[in-house]
Design an enzyme around this catalytic site. Structure first.
Site, PDB file in Angstrom:
ATOM      1  N   ASP A   1       0.870  -1.183   0.000  1.00  0.00           N
ATOM      2  CA  ASP A   1       0.000   0.000   0.000  1.00  0.00           C
ATOM      3  C   ASP A   1       0.905   1.231   0.000  1.00  0.00           C
ATOM      4  O   ASP A   1       1.523   1.558   1.016  1.00  0.00           O
ATOM      5  CB  ASP A   1      -0.899   0.024   1.243  1.00  0.00           C
ATOM      6  CG  ASP A   1      -2.038  -0.984   1.169  1.00  0.00           C
ATOM      7  OD1 ASP A   1      -1.932  -1.943   0.375  1.00  0.00           O
ATOM      8  OD2 ASP A   1      -3.021  -0.828   1.919  1.00  0.00           O
TER       9      ASP A   1
ATOM     10  N   LYS B   1      -6.716   3.247  -3.309  1.00  0.00           N
ATOM     11  CA  LYS B   1      -7.104   3.236  -1.892  1.00  0.00           C
ATOM     12  C   LYS B   1      -7.354   4.660  -1.417  1.00  0.00           C
ATOM     13  O   LYS B   1      -6.613   5.581  -1.764  1.00  0.00           O
ATOM     14  CB  LYS B   1      -5.998   2.573  -1.074  1.00  0.00           C
ATOM     15  CG  LYS B   1      -6.230   2.568   0.444  1.00  0.00           C
ATOM     16  CD  LYS B   1      -5.072   1.881   1.164  1.00  0.00           C
ATOM     17  CE  LYS B   1      -5.168   2.037   2.677  1.00  0.00           C
ATOM     18  NZ  LYS B   1      -4.031   1.396   3.380  1.00  0.00           N
TER      19      LYS B   1
ATOM     20  N   LYS C   1     -10.010   0.150  -2.577  1.00  0.00           N
ATOM     21  CA  LYS C   1      -9.925  -0.126  -1.144  1.00  0.00           C
ATOM     22  C   LYS C   1     -10.410   1.090  -0.373  1.00  0.00           C
ATOM     23  O   LYS C   1      -9.855   2.184  -0.500  1.00  0.00           O
ATOM     24  CB  LYS C   1      -8.498  -0.473  -0.731  1.00  0.00           C
ATOM     25  CG  LYS C   1      -8.351  -0.732   0.778  1.00  0.00           C
ATOM     26  CD  LYS C   1      -6.951  -1.203   1.132  1.00  0.00           C
ATOM     27  CE  LYS C   1      -6.751  -1.307   2.643  1.00  0.00           C
ATOM     28  NZ  LYS C   1      -5.410  -1.808   3.010  1.00  0.00           N
TER      29      LYS C   1
END
EC number: 4.1.2.4
Length: 222
Positions: free
Chosen positions: A89, A151, A180
């Site tokens: 991430d 995300k 996400k």
């Protein structure tokens, strides 16, 4: 729907102990969450404990502000993979996004995607700092750069994911990337709504409460 399979069980606060990480891992194994998301220093330990359980190890790069140079993010990514990370991430260069600097944004994301060598890369765009046009701009660039997910948030901004964020990202990426939602997910109802609007993964430190139908008090790091 198996809500547990959407959850990246997360512990990314500034003060985290080995005991905290072991509790996170125990919960992830018990409830079969998709992954645990931990800081790079905990990746090797998490990998050793999660081997053979089906739970993935996720870590962060350029965290939490995205202000690392692309080559530094690439180095972080390579080291995380050596330690056993399955998913990365990364925090995007938010200033480059807000400045509409297409070249900087692309270079930033591509550096991590290349270093990840085919592993899942989620690009954290920090929606709290962006308007709809900026969210659309960076989401499309993330797709072009080869990212797997867009995300929403790090947990260090003024807010986490909103339904509006998810709708905007989904409109931008279509079926070309996954989404996400991270933060702002305080109940099972919140989680299901995010999924309904297009989220494929949920980042939260309240995963156990969510699947039990309990409401989080909000004093958590996601």
């Amino acid at each position: 729907m198996k809500l547990n399979t959407y959850i990246d069980h997360t512990k990314l606060g500034p003060i985290v102990t080995l005991s905290d990480i072991d509790t996170l891992i125990d919960e992830a194994i018990e409830h079969q969450f998709k992954s645990v998301c931990v800081s790079p220093i905990w990746v090797a330990h998490a990998k050793s404990r999660l081997e053979g359980t089906g739970v993935l190890v996720c870590t962060v790069v350029g965290f939490p502000f995205g202000t690392h140079l692309p080559k530094v993010k690439a180095f972080e990514t390579k080291e995380a993979i050596k330690q056993g990370a399955d998913e990365i991430d990364m925090v995007v260069d938010v200033d480059a996004v807000r400045s509409k600097d297409r070249s900087r944004v692309s270079k930033d994301i591509k550096a991590v995607v290349k270093a990840a060598q085919g592993r899942t890369v989620k690009v954290i765009i920090e929606t709290a700092y962006l308007d709809k046009k900026q969210i659309t701009f960076v989401s499309k660039l993330a797709v072009k750069a080869g990212a797997t997910f867009v995300k929403t948030s790090t947990g260090y901004a003024s807010r986490g994911a909103s339904v509006e964020d998810i709708v905007t990202i989904k409109k931008a990426v279509g079926d070309d990337a996954l989404i996400k939602a991270s933060g702002g997910i305080r109940s099972k109802e919140d989680a299901l709504l995010m999924i309904e609007k297009g989220a494929n993964r949920l980042g939260t430190s309240s995963g156990v409460k969510l699947i039990k139908g309990e409401t989080s008090d909000g004093n958590t790091t996601y």
